[in-house]
Write a protein that holds these residues in place. Sequence first.
Motif, short mmCIF file in Angstrom:
data_model
loop_
_atom_site.label_atom_id
_atom_site.label_comp_id
_atom_site.label_asym_id
_atom_site.label_seq_id
_atom_site.Cartn_x
_atom_site.Cartn_y
_atom_site.Cartn_z
N UNK A 171 -3.37 -5.66 7.19
CA UNK A 171 -2.50 -4.59 6.69
C UNK A 171 -3.17 -3.90 5.51
N UNK A 172 -2.98 -2.61 5.43
CA UNK A 172 -3.46 -1.83 4.29
C UNK A 172 -2.70 -2.34 3.06
N UNK A 173 -3.36 -2.43 1.93
CA UNK A 173 -2.63 -2.99 0.80
C UNK A 173 -2.02 -1.94 -0.11
N UNK A 174 -2.57 -0.75 -0.09
CA UNK A 174 -2.04 0.28 -0.99
C UNK A 174 -1.46 1.42 -0.15
N UNK A 175 -0.23 1.78 -0.46
CA UNK A 175 0.41 2.89 0.27
C UNK A 175 0.00 4.20 -0.39
N UNK A 176 -0.03 5.28 0.38
CA UNK A 176 -0.38 6.57 -0.24
C UNK A 176 0.70 7.03 -1.23
N UNK A 216 13.70 13.04 -0.65
CA UNK A 216 12.77 13.17 0.48
C UNK A 216 11.34 13.19 -0.05
N UNK A 217 10.54 12.28 0.50
CA UNK A 217 9.15 12.11 0.06
C UNK A 217 8.24 12.62 1.18
N UNK A 218 7.27 13.46 0.82
CA UNK A 218 6.31 13.96 1.83
C UNK A 218 4.94 13.39 1.54
N UNK A 219 4.23 13.01 2.59
CA UNK A 219 2.91 12.38 2.45
C UNK A 219 1.84 13.16 3.20
#
Length: 458
Positions: A171-176, A216-219
Amino acid sequence: MMHVVADTQSRLEPLLKDRVAWARRHGQPTWLTYQLDVPPVNAYQAVARAGGFAWLVHPGDGPIRLGIGQAQAGQWADGDGWQHIEQWTARLQKEGLDESWIVGGQAFAPHSSWPGVPGVFFAVPLLQIEQTATTTRLRIAVRILPEDTWESHQKTLTEAFETVFADSEPAMTVLPAPLEVRFSPSADRWKDLVSGAVAAIRQHALDKVVLARTATLRYADPLDIAVVLHHLRDQNPDATVFLIRWGERVFLGATPELLVRVDTNRQLHTMCLAGSTPRGLTPEEDHRLADDLLNNAKNRREHALVRDHIISRLAPLTASLSAAEIPSIKRLPTVQHLWTPVKGTLLPQVSGFSAVAALHPTPAVAGTPVAQATQYILQHEPFTRGWYAGPIGWADLTGQGEWWVSLRSAYGTARTMTLFAGCGIVEDSDPDLELAESRWKMTTMLTALELEGEALHE
Ligand SMILES: C=C(O[C@H]1C=CC=C(C(=O)O)[C@@H]1O)C(=O)O
């Protein structure tokens, strides 16, 4: 792990051929169900990578239940899911389905689902996995029509097996970080909304209304949903982590609120959860805040409205019912709530589904009187609640199962997530305090998304 798949496929082949021949001969649908023990699976990664329908619930004190794919789904645009589900379940049993879960839930209110998401949705998952610390039990449920070929079912099963049993990538450890965070309503608009509700309550239009707001969060880069689920689990050890997905669309969270559990011998468990205060920075402050909450007239009133409603709705359905007179404190990582557990025994002719129908929506998510409060919410909140604050869970074909209120949750895709938080408004609610409360409640999802509350300057 893939040898499990090959083994299972070869054991299933003659069974599938047999059922397909039966369906053809009789010109009617039939079911194949098959159970086996399998090695442990990475359930969070499985739901994160599932392409179609997937569902998961993981209570703090119970097994992970995972559903992948749909052998059969029932969806309705509107109305009361609990009427549909009883008839639907009876039909499935008539077709020969013996043991299975029915999973799903419904939107908070009729005609208020998110675009593209059914208002009421239940499925019999193709793969049903129950995993404890020591065992992983897989049930396969396949619905076979007279015109089907066994090869087509074999293919669908292979895809579902791959989703569950494929070797997991780390799993990726850091989220954007999000590109943008937008609140609806804004802080000022929200305070106006609370003041408006207080005025309506003072004019006796309502006793209480639970108003919610969203962020609302946009990535730019996609979120790894498996990582978000792991964070929810680690950060909220007593909550029920849940997820339901239809392709790209995902609804997930970590809820502290059980709507109803019906277990063996018709024992029913539910809870009143309403009235909130933050966690203290020191044990002393924590206790002081809890004491203040227990002695706070506004919060006690907010809680009592929920308790009275739950007792009055369940009384006609139960042979016995008990709830403490005085609430206790439920401590969560970011909030403390007034909490009253309720226990009862369902009358013999009453199904678990009827108990869900009787309870949803409780005044903890709508207000009182429930119908007027729901109407007030639909008229005044500037967004669609969709499934937020609706029931989500599972049951067996007899209605025994568990349903949670889908709070501390978010809906969206890997590139956009809308977080929800609601606050019970009564006649002496203070708009500034309710604004702060909406922020603590969003902290569950914000922290799981690796964001600090303070980082979100409103
Ligand atoms: C509606 C929510 O919480 C409910 C559950 C516990 C306490 C609540 C309160 O104090 O207002 C709410 O009734 C939410 O988290 O979105």
